[in-house]
Write a protein that holds these residues in place. Structure first.
Motif, short mmCIF file in Angstrom:
data_model
loop_
_atom_site.label_atom_id
_atom_site.label_comp_id
_atom_site.label_asym_id
_atom_site.label_seq_id
_atom_site.Cartn_x
_atom_site.Cartn_y
_atom_site.Cartn_z
N VAL A 141 -1.12 103.00 -39.75
CA VAL A 141 0.42 103.23 -38.86
C VAL A 141 1.01 101.75 -38.94
CG1 VAL A 141 -0.53 102.69 -36.76
CG2 VAL A 141 1.66 103.80 -36.97
N ARG A 142 2.25 101.80 -39.24
CA ARG A 142 3.07 100.37 -39.31
C ARG A 142 2.97 100.01 -38.01
NH1 ARG A 142 4.56 99.07 -43.91
NH2 ARG A 142 5.19 100.66 -45.64
N VAL A 143 2.96 98.54 -38.04
CA VAL A 143 3.03 97.89 -36.44
C VAL A 143 4.30 98.21 -35.71
CG1 VAL A 143 3.12 95.59 -35.55
CG2 VAL A 143 1.33 95.81 -37.59
N ALA A 144 5.43 98.23 -36.42
CA ALA A 144 6.50 98.65 -35.69
C ALA A 144 6.35 100.15 -34.91
CB ALA A 144 7.98 98.63 -36.43
N ASP A 145 5.75 100.73 -35.66
CA ASP A 145 5.84 102.19 -35.23
C ASP A 145 4.70 102.22 -34.11
OD1 ASP A 145 7.75 103.19 -36.99
OD2 ASP A 145 6.20 103.72 -38.54
N ILE A 146 3.67 101.63 -34.26
CA ILE A 146 2.58 101.43 -33.01
C ILE A 146 3.27 100.96 -31.63
CG2 ILE A 146 1.33 99.53 -33.50
CD1 ILE A 146 -0.19 102.99 -32.58
N ILE A 147 3.96 99.91 -31.98
CA ILE A 147 4.78 99.35 -30.87
C ILE A 147 5.65 100.27 -30.28
CG2 ILE A 147 6.25 97.44 -29.96
CD1 ILE A 147 4.57 95.66 -32.32
N GLU A 148 6.25 100.92 -30.88
CA GLU A 148 7.20 102.00 -30.40
C GLU A 148 6.51 103.10 -29.40
OE1 GLU A 148 10.41 105.20 -31.91
OE2 GLU A 148 10.17 103.32 -32.88
N GLU A 149 5.44 103.42 -30.20
CA GLU A 149 4.50 104.51 -29.68
C GLU A 149 3.97 104.09 -28.21
OE1 GLU A 149 1.48 106.67 -31.68
OE2 GLU A 149 2.38 106.48 -33.43
N ILE A 150 3.48 102.85 -28.22
CA ILE A 150 2.98 102.15 -27.15
C ILE A 150 4.07 101.97 -25.92
CG2 ILE A 150 2.17 100.16 -25.80
CD1 ILE A 150 0.13 100.04 -28.59
#
Length: 181
Positions: A141-150
């Motif tokens: 997963v891209r870091v930006a996407d995981i930050i949004e998921e969190i």
């Protein structure tokens, strides 16, 4: 609950060894101990995360960094991180030390993580087969996407993983290596 009886390293606030204790007992007592977290990226700048097995002694079913664990007594921290990466994720690669931090959090099952966590990064692009006793799912997963998921679903992720992603050291690593987008 799956727990091994390995002796892990107790430390003081300066990360100096002060003794050892059986892994479950250390977590029951909330004693300060040494740990590591590994973050593996691929050439597409995606981070490999995994969902912890449901029967882990804490945080079962939560999403977290590529792998994590504790060095055994008389085991160097980087050696332990490399060993555990192979045990959990089924591959090894060169690891680079990023930073270390202290955190403490209590869990509903009366266990406490009180760790000085050494964070390592690496790159891997080949095939691997995870250990199903440790990992029930994984994904890149891209870091930006995981930050949004969190941000949208923080209860689905481990405490320490969220702390790592918010750290200045990780943010600097992301910026330097252009892995945010």
């Amino acid at each position: 609950m799956s727990v091994d009886t390995t002796e892990i390293i107790l430390v003081n606030e300066s990360d100096e060894e002060v003794g050892s204790g059986e892994k479950l007992w250390v977590h029951q007592q909330g004693l300060l101990h040494r740990a590591f977290s590994v973050l593996i990226f691929n050439d597409d700048n995606e981070l490999l995360i995994h969902q912890r097995a449901l029967d882990k002694y804490h945080s079962g079913g939560l999403w977290t960094n590529t792998c994590c664990g504790h060095p055994n007594v008389n085991e160097a921290i980087k050696t332990a991180a490399e060993r555990r990466l192979g045990e959990e994720m089924g591959f090894t690669c060169d690891l680079d030390f990023l930073y270390k931090f202290h955190y403490k959090t209590a869990f509903e099952n009366q266990l406490t993580e009180n760790e000085i966590d050494h964070v390592f990064t690496g790159t891997y692009n080949d095939f691997f087969e995870v250990n199903p006793a440790e990992v029930i799912a994984y994904r890149w997963v891209r870091v930006a996407d995981i930050i949004e998921e969190i941000a949208n679903n923080p209860e689905s992720f481990t405490f320490w993983f969220k702390k790592i992603l918010k750290s200045q050291a990780f943010q600097a690593f992301v910026a330097e290596n252009h892995v945010l987008s």
